[in-house]
Scaffold this motif. Sequence first.
Motif, PDB file in Angstrom:
ATOM      1  N   GLY A  27      12.787  10.161  -7.083  1.00 22.63           N
ATOM      2  CA  GLY A  27      13.959  11.001  -5.948  1.00 22.63           C
ATOM      3  C   GLY A  27      12.832  11.206  -4.634  1.00 22.63           C
ATOM      4  O   GLY A  27      13.431  11.401  -3.515  1.00 22.63           O
ATOM      5  N   GLU A  28      11.699  11.099  -4.818  1.00 20.87           N
ATOM      6  CA  GLU A  28      11.183  11.540  -3.817  1.00 20.87           C
ATOM      7  C   GLU A  28      10.990  10.318  -2.269  1.00 20.87           C
ATOM      8  O   GLU A  28      11.213   9.296  -3.232  1.00 20.87           O
ATOM      9  N   PRO A  29      10.938  11.098  -1.781  1.00 22.62           N
ATOM     10  CA  PRO A  29      10.303   9.695  -0.259  1.00 22.62           C
ATOM     11  C   PRO A  29       8.725   8.887  -0.639  1.00 22.62           C
ATOM     12  O   PRO A  29       7.843   9.787  -1.250  1.00 22.62           O
ATOM     13  N   VAL A  30       8.792   7.806  -0.427  1.00 27.33           N
ATOM     14  CA  VAL A  30       7.828   7.002  -1.143  1.00 27.33           C
ATOM     15  C   VAL A  30       7.346   6.349   0.362  1.00 27.33           C
ATOM     16  O   VAL A  30       8.119   5.097   0.759  1.00 27.33           O
ATOM     17  N   GLU A  31       6.181   6.565   1.516  1.00 35.45           N
ATOM     18  CA  GLU A  31       5.297   5.606   2.270  1.00 35.45           C
ATOM     19  C   GLU A  31       5.223   4.663   2.099  1.00 35.45           C
ATOM     20  O   GLU A  31       4.082   4.496   1.187  1.00 35.45           O
ATOM     21  N   GLN A  45       1.094  -1.284  -0.067  1.00 37.63           N
ATOM     22  CA  GLN A  45      -0.061   0.209   0.122  1.00 37.63           C
ATOM     23  C   GLN A  45       0.676   1.519   0.016  1.00 37.63           C
ATOM     24  O   GLN A  45       1.715   0.778   1.080  1.00 37.63           O
ATOM     25  N   VAL A  46       0.439   2.019  -0.755  1.00 44.07           N
ATOM     26  CA  VAL A  46       0.948   3.154  -0.839  1.00 44.07           C
ATOM     27  C   VAL A  46       0.130   4.348  -1.151  1.00 44.07           C
ATOM     28  O   VAL A  46      -0.377   4.431  -2.216  1.00 44.07           O
ATOM     29  N   GLY A  47      -0.033   5.417  -0.181  1.00 45.44           N
ATOM     30  CA  GLY A  47      -0.938   6.433  -0.346  1.00 45.44           C
ATOM     31  C   GLY A  47      -2.637   5.391  -0.143  1.00 45.44           C
ATOM     32  O   GLY A  47      -2.884   4.312   0.852  1.00 45.44           O
ATOM     33  N   GLY A  48      -3.724   5.469  -1.352  1.00 48.97           N
ATOM     34  CA  GLY A  48      -4.821   5.543  -1.176  1.00 48.97           C
ATOM     35  C   GLY A  48      -4.486   4.432  -2.520  1.00 48.97           C
ATOM     36  O   GLY A  48      -5.440   3.618  -2.415  1.00 48.97           O
ATOM     37  N   SER A  49      -3.412   3.844  -2.981  1.00 50.67           N
ATOM     38  CA  SER A  49      -3.424   2.736  -3.857  1.00 50.67           C
ATOM     39  C   SER A  49      -2.606   1.594  -3.334  1.00 50.67           C
ATOM     40  O   SER A  49      -1.510   1.450  -2.390  1.00 50.67           O
ATOM     41  N   ASP A  50      -3.293   0.101  -3.642  1.00 43.61           N
ATOM     42  CA  ASP A  50      -2.593  -1.232  -2.459  1.00 43.61           C
ATOM     43  C   ASP A  50      -2.628  -1.731  -4.099  1.00 43.61           C
ATOM     44  O   ASP A  50      -3.751  -2.411  -5.216  1.00 43.61           O
ATOM     45  N   TRP A  51      -1.798  -3.294  -4.144  1.00 45.68           N
ATOM     46  CA  TRP A  51      -1.867  -3.960  -5.165  1.00 45.68           C
ATOM     47  C   TRP A  51      -0.290  -5.152  -4.725  1.00 45.68           C
ATOM     48  O   TRP A  51       0.276  -4.949  -3.522  1.00 45.68           O
ATOM     49  N   SER A  52      -0.777  -5.897  -5.585  1.00 52.37           N
ATOM     50  CA  SER A  52       0.004  -7.402  -5.021  1.00 52.37           C
ATOM     51  C   SER A  52       0.840  -7.165  -6.024  1.00 52.37           C
ATOM     52  O   SER A  52       0.781  -7.316  -7.394  1.00 52.37           O
ATOM     53  N   THR A  53       2.050  -7.530  -5.981  1.00 50.16           N
ATOM     54  CA  THR A  53       3.455  -7.975  -6.256  1.00 50.16           C
ATOM     55  C   THR A  53       4.658  -8.592  -5.970  1.00 50.16           C
ATOM     56  O   THR A  53       3.914  -9.150  -5.008  1.00 50.16           O
ATOM     57  N   VAL A  63       0.333   3.591  -9.977  1.00 51.12           N
ATOM     58  CA  VAL A  63       1.164   3.775  -9.170  1.00 51.12           C
ATOM     59  C   VAL A  63       1.336   5.640  -8.752  1.00 51.12           C
ATOM     60  O   VAL A  63       1.067   6.170  -7.969  1.00 51.12           O
ATOM     61  N   ARG A  64       2.255   5.112  -9.783  1.00 48.30           N
ATOM     62  CA  ARG A  64       3.353   6.992  -9.792  1.00 48.30           C
ATOM     63  C   ARG A  64       2.460   7.617 -10.047  1.00 48.30           C
ATOM     64  O   ARG A  64       2.441   8.976  -9.385  1.00 48.30           O
ATOM     65  N   VAL A  65       1.215   7.755 -10.963  1.00 49.98           N
ATOM     66  CA  VAL A  65       0.444   8.572 -11.097  1.00 49.98           C
ATOM     67  C   VAL A  65      -0.668   9.106 -10.660  1.00 49.98           C
ATOM     68  O   VAL A  65      -0.815   9.836  -9.890  1.00 49.98           O
ATOM     69  N   ALA A  66      -1.032   8.062  -9.934  1.00 50.61           N
ATOM     70  CA  ALA A  66      -2.297   8.781  -8.871  1.00 50.61           C
ATOM     71  C   ALA A  66      -1.811   8.425  -7.427  1.00 50.61           C
ATOM     72  O   ALA A  66      -2.642   9.702  -7.304  1.00 50.61           O
ATOM     73  N   GLU A  67      -0.493   8.477  -7.195  1.00 53.23           N
ATOM     74  CA  GLU A  67      -0.452   9.061  -5.158  1.00 53.23           C
ATOM     75  C   GLU A  67       0.614  10.238  -6.140  1.00 53.23           C
ATOM     76  O   GLU A  67       1.826  10.595  -5.208  1.00 53.23           O
TER      77      GLU A  67
END
Length: 97
Positions: A85-89, A49-57, A76-80
């Motif tokens: 270079g930016e931090p991703v939670e 899960q990243v922000g409001g996006s979740d997926w299996s990989t 996911v990159r577009v949606a979030e």
Amino acid sequence: MRFRFTAPLWEWQAQANWYFVTVPEEISEDIREVPRMPRGFGSVRVRVQVGGSDWSTSIFPDSAQGAYVLPVKKAVRVAEGLAEGEPVEVALEVLDL
């Protein structure tokens, strides 16, 4: 196994438009220590899960970094609004146990 971490998004230099987040070494070690059936390329199935996006990989070992890397798909990159270079939670759940 569930983990939370923040790490920068980076583009794989060998293949344009492939983006990853590196799983911290300590978390990678915890994941690596769990015995599991071998999978292609040493991958481990996860739910993310990243922000409001979740997926299996799957995450993949990167010998150069000594850690796993998490692919982050374009949707996911577009949606979030993620940029290189930016931090991703990240909230990561290991499915292969």
